[in-house]
Design a protein around this motif. Sequence first.
Motif, PDB file in Angstrom:
ATOM      1  N   ASP A 116       2.724  20.611 -35.572  1.00 56.62           N
ATOM      2  CA  ASP A 116       1.873  19.519 -36.046  1.00 56.62           C
ATOM      3  C   ASP A 116       1.737  18.463 -34.957  1.00 56.62           C
ATOM      4  O   ASP A 116       2.712  18.095 -34.300  1.00 56.62           O
ATOM      5  N   ALA A 117       0.511  17.950 -34.779  1.00 56.28           N
ATOM      6  CA  ALA A 117       0.260  16.941 -33.748  1.00 56.28           C
ATOM      7  C   ALA A 117       1.007  15.647 -34.039  1.00 56.28           C
ATOM      8  O   ALA A 117       1.450  14.949 -33.119  1.00 56.28           O
ATOM      9  N   VAL A 118       1.166  15.311 -35.315  1.00 58.00           N
ATOM     10  CA  VAL A 118       1.900  14.093 -35.679  1.00 58.00           C
ATOM     11  C   VAL A 118       3.359  14.220 -35.267  1.00 58.00           C
ATOM     12  O   VAL A 118       3.963  13.284 -34.717  1.00 58.00           O
ATOM     13  N   ASP A 119       3.950  15.410 -35.494  1.00 56.59           N
ATOM     14  CA  ASP A 119       5.333  15.636 -35.087  1.00 56.59           C
ATOM     15  C   ASP A 119       5.474  15.551 -33.567  1.00 56.59           C
ATOM     16  O   ASP A 119       6.428  14.951 -33.049  1.00 56.59           O
ATOM     17  N   ALA A 120       4.542  16.146 -32.848  1.00 61.81           N
ATOM     18  CA  ALA A 120       4.602  16.124 -31.390  1.00 61.81           C
ATOM     19  C   ALA A 120       4.519  14.696 -30.863  1.00 61.81           C
ATOM     20  O   ALA A 120       5.276  14.301 -29.957  1.00 61.81           O
ATOM     21  N   ARG A 121       3.621  13.912 -31.449  1.00 61.30           N
ATOM     22  CA  ARG A 121       3.476  12.515 -31.022  1.00 61.30           C
ATOM     23  C   ARG A 121       4.752  11.724 -31.310  1.00 61.30           C
ATOM     24  O   ARG A 121       5.198  10.909 -30.503  1.00 61.30           O
ATOM     25  N   ARG A 122       5.354  11.979 -32.469  1.00 59.95           N
ATOM     26  CA  ARG A 122       6.588  11.271 -32.828  1.00 59.95           C
ATOM     27  C   ARG A 122       7.719  11.606 -31.861  1.00 59.95           C
ATOM     28  O   ARG A 122       8.483  10.735 -31.451  1.00 59.95           O
ATOM     29  N   VAL A 123       7.829  12.889 -31.486  1.00 57.54           N
ATOM     30  CA  VAL A 123       8.870  13.291 -30.533  1.00 57.54           C
ATOM     31  C   VAL A 123       8.659  12.601 -29.189  1.00 57.54           C
ATOM     32  O   VAL A 123       9.610  12.101 -28.574  1.00 57.54           O
ATOM     33  N   ALA A 124       7.404  12.575 -28.704  1.00 51.97           N
ATOM     34  CA  ALA A 124       7.107  11.989 -27.395  1.00 51.97           C
ATOM     35  C   ALA A 124       7.315  10.482 -27.381  1.00 51.97           C
ATOM     36  O   ALA A 124       7.840   9.929 -26.400  1.00 51.97           O
ATOM     37  N   GLN A 125       6.936   9.817 -28.462  1.00 47.70           N
ATOM     38  CA  GLN A 125       6.937   8.352 -28.468  1.00 47.70           C
ATOM     39  C   GLN A 125       8.203   7.739 -29.035  1.00 47.70           C
ATOM     40  O   GLN A 125       8.510   6.574 -28.733  1.00 47.70           O
ATOM     41  N   GLU A 126       8.957   8.508 -29.854  1.00 49.66           N
ATOM     42  CA  GLU A 126      10.126   7.925 -30.502  1.00 49.66           C
ATOM     43  C   GLU A 126      11.417   8.705 -30.225  1.00 49.66           C
ATOM     44  O   GLU A 126      12.388   8.141 -29.714  1.00 49.66           O
ATOM     45  N   VAL A 127      11.432   9.980 -30.603  1.00 45.73           N
ATOM     46  CA  VAL A 127      12.690  10.743 -30.603  1.00 45.73           C
ATOM     47  C   VAL A 127      13.305  10.833 -29.206  1.00 45.73           C
ATOM     48  O   VAL A 127      14.491  10.537 -29.012  1.00 45.73           O
ATOM     49  N   LEU A 128      12.512  11.247 -28.218  1.00 45.51           N
ATOM     50  CA  LEU A 128      13.054  11.419 -26.873  1.00 45.51           C
ATOM     51  C   LEU A 128      13.379  10.085 -26.222  1.00 45.51           C
ATOM     52  O   LEU A 128      14.369   9.964 -25.485  1.00 45.51           O
ATOM     53  N   ILE A 129      12.569   9.070 -26.485  1.00 44.10           N
ATOM     54  CA  ILE A 129      12.838   7.738 -25.930  1.00 44.10           C
ATOM     55  C   ILE A 129      14.138   7.190 -26.487  1.00 44.10           C
ATOM     56  O   ILE A 129      14.916   6.523 -25.791  1.00 44.10           O
ATOM     57  N   SER A 130      14.410   7.486 -27.765  1.00 45.30           N
ATOM     58  CA  SER A 130      15.652   7.041 -28.392  1.00 45.30           C
ATOM     59  C   SER A 130      16.855   7.797 -27.842  1.00 45.30           C
ATOM     60  O   SER A 130      17.943   7.227 -27.667  1.00 45.30           O
ATOM     61  N   GLU A 131      16.690   9.080 -27.555  1.00 44.13           N
ATOM     62  CA  GLU A 131      17.808   9.906 -27.075  1.00 44.13           C
ATOM     63  C   GLU A 131      18.136   9.639 -25.606  1.00 44.13           C
ATOM     64  O   GLU A 131      19.300   9.607 -25.218  1.00 44.13           O
ATOM     65  N   PHE A 132      17.096   9.471 -24.780  1.00 45.16           N
ATOM     66  CA  PHE A 132      17.288   9.255 -23.349  1.00 45.16           C
ATOM     67  C   PHE A 132      16.897   7.830 -22.977  1.00 45.16           C
ATOM     68  O   PHE A 132      16.041   7.227 -23.625  1.00 45.16           O
ATOM     69  N   ARG A 133      17.463   7.311 -21.912  1.00 48.35           N
ATOM     70  CA  ARG A 133      17.020   6.019 -21.393  1.00 48.35           C
ATOM     71  C   ARG A 133      15.599   6.175 -20.845  1.00 48.35           C
ATOM     72  O   ARG A 133      15.250   7.224 -20.299  1.00 48.35           O
ATOM     73  N   PRO A 134      14.769   5.162 -20.958  1.00 50.76           N
ATOM     74  CA  PRO A 134      13.392   5.273 -20.448  1.00 50.76           C
ATOM     75  C   PRO A 134      13.319   5.647 -18.972  1.00 50.76           C
ATOM     76  O   PRO A 134      12.359   6.283 -18.531  1.00 50.76           O
ATOM     77  N   THR A 135      14.332   5.275 -18.203  1.00 51.02           N
ATOM     78  CA  THR A 135      14.339   5.627 -16.781  1.00 51.02           C
ATOM     79  C   THR A 135      14.700   7.091 -16.556  1.00 51.02           C
ATOM     80  O   THR A 135      14.451   7.651 -15.493  1.00 51.02           O
ATOM     81  N   GLN A 136      15.298   7.726 -17.560  1.00 46.14           N
ATOM     82  CA  GLN A 136      15.692   9.131 -17.453  1.00 46.14           C
ATOM     83  C   GLN A 136      14.542  10.083 -17.748  1.00 46.14           C
ATOM     84  O   GLN A 136      14.382  11.110 -17.088  1.00 46.14           O
ATOM     85  N   VAL A 137      13.777   9.763 -18.782  1.00 42.95           N
ATOM     86  CA  VAL A 137      12.765  10.681 -19.288  1.00 42.95           C
ATOM     87  C   VAL A 137      11.463   9.929 -19.551  1.00 42.95           C
ATOM     88  O   VAL A 137      11.462   8.855 -20.169  1.00 42.95           O
ATOM     89  N   THR A 138      10.359  10.494 -19.058  1.00 44.68           N
ATOM     90  CA  THR A 138       9.029   9.957 -19.350  1.00 44.68           C
ATOM     91  C   THR A 138       8.215  11.079 -19.968  1.00 44.68           C
ATOM     92  O   THR A 138       7.568  11.873 -19.258  1.00 44.68           O
ATOM     93  N   PRO A 139       8.246  11.217 -21.306  1.00 45.90           N
ATOM     94  CA  PRO A 139       7.551  12.337 -21.961  1.00 45.90           C
ATOM     95  C   PRO A 139       6.034  12.228 -21.825  1.00 45.90           C
ATOM     96  O   PRO A 139       5.465  11.131 -21.811  1.00 45.90           O
ATOM     97  N   THR A 140       5.403  13.383 -21.712  1.00 47.55           N
ATOM     98  CA  THR A 140       3.939  13.453 -21.745  1.00 47.55           C
ATOM     99  C   THR A 140       3.533  14.375 -22.886  1.00 47.55           C
ATOM    100  O   THR A 140       4.237  15.333 -23.211  1.00 47.55           O
ATOM    101  N   LEU A 141       2.396  14.068 -23.502  1.00 50.76           N
ATOM    102  CA  LEU A 141       1.915  14.814 -24.662  1.00 50.76           C
ATOM    103  C   LEU A 141       0.613  15.519 -24.317  1.00 50.76           C
ATOM    104  O   LEU A 141      -0.333  14.897 -23.834  1.00 50.76           O
ATOM    105  N   ASP A 142       0.577  16.831 -24.544  1.00 47.76           N
ATOM    106  CA  ASP A 142      -0.627  17.624 -24.318  1.00 47.76           C
ATOM    107  C   ASP A 142      -0.839  18.511 -25.539  1.00 47.76           C
ATOM    108  O   ASP A 142      -0.245  19.588 -25.653  1.00 47.76           O
ATOM    109  N   GLY A 143      -1.663  18.052 -26.463  1.00 49.53           N
ATOM    110  CA  GLY A 143      -1.883  18.789 -27.699  1.00 49.53           C
ATOM    111  C   GLY A 143      -0.623  18.817 -28.538  1.00 49.53           C
ATOM    112  O   GLY A 143      -0.128  17.779 -28.986  1.00 49.53           O
ATOM    113  N   LEU A 144      -0.065  19.999 -28.726  1.00 49.31           N
ATOM    114  CA  LEU A 144       1.143  20.160 -29.529  1.00 49.31           C
ATOM    115  C   LEU A 144       2.406  20.290 -28.669  1.00 49.31           C
ATOM    116  O   LEU A 144       3.499  20.512 -29.206  1.00 49.31           O
TER     117      LEU A 144
END
Length: 328
Positions: A248-276
Amino acid sequence: MTSSITVNEPVLAVQEVHKSFGKNDNAKHVLKGLTFNVHSQQVVCLLGANGAGKTTLVNIASTLMLPTSGTVSVCGADVVKQADKVRRFISLTGQFAAVDGELTGRENLVFFARLHGLAPHRAKVRADELLEQFRLADAATQRVSKYSGGMRRRLDIAASLVVEPQLLFLDEPTTGLDPLSRRELWETVEDLRNRGVAVLLTTQYLDEAERLSDDVVLIRDGRIVLHGPPAAMREQFGAPLCQLTFRDAVDARRVAQEVLISEFRPTQVTPTLDGLTVSFTAHGGVQDLSRALAAVQHAQIPTVSAALTPPSLDDVFLGTAFSAAEAS
């Protein structure tokens, strides 16, 4: 052709080779201290853009051009002082086919065999052996002008192997070929390596270097900027890419914008979203992938797939280009 080289002695040894054209202030420095070796049963790819100095090095190593300084030896013989001896160990396939379009495939190979001193009967036998080996037997009696680009290239390499060398130079052998012909030539190169021939191959194609080479010599502006096995070069230059795919695109967006940012420091990980698919550079490798999957599972988001992809030679090539630009 046999030689007296020992097991550990390189078939080709390039040591501090420089080449300049012109004199004084007008001199153009094409090669600036290249050093590397090619061993038996090894394919070494000389990788670089047009003008990097690849063909100049091949011309020097194959006795067609003199170096300005430095040394090159083939099977222990110096290419300047013992050029005649070197030529007995090598064969060269250049960027353009050397076969005659007005002759048939068999006639071309018989001609080259006779030039190598084979008797008429033996020349015909060797021609038929090569036509079979390079999958050209069905076209043996056709004029070469009717051959496809891939067939002409295979015939060109076959002509270089009438007397099988210890070292084969292939100068951009797949330039201008269609994808199928390129793959056929790759198989030919791999077969030559398996038979014990050392190969120095120049190319502009990263996928070709990745597929064929035991070692890559990446040159830029006449200098070696990286040298080593493709896998080691990738590991040395960059971190793998972690990719997570969701339903689901909503799930993918949530992972990119919230879940990974919460798990890693912003300097560690910069997620990018491409579709799903959510991607990020995993400097921690498998550990980062495991952490990301655990965080997604904790958030109760179903994952379709997860992958950790090592950096490619494209990343290495582009990365060294950016480094060179910054240094200048």
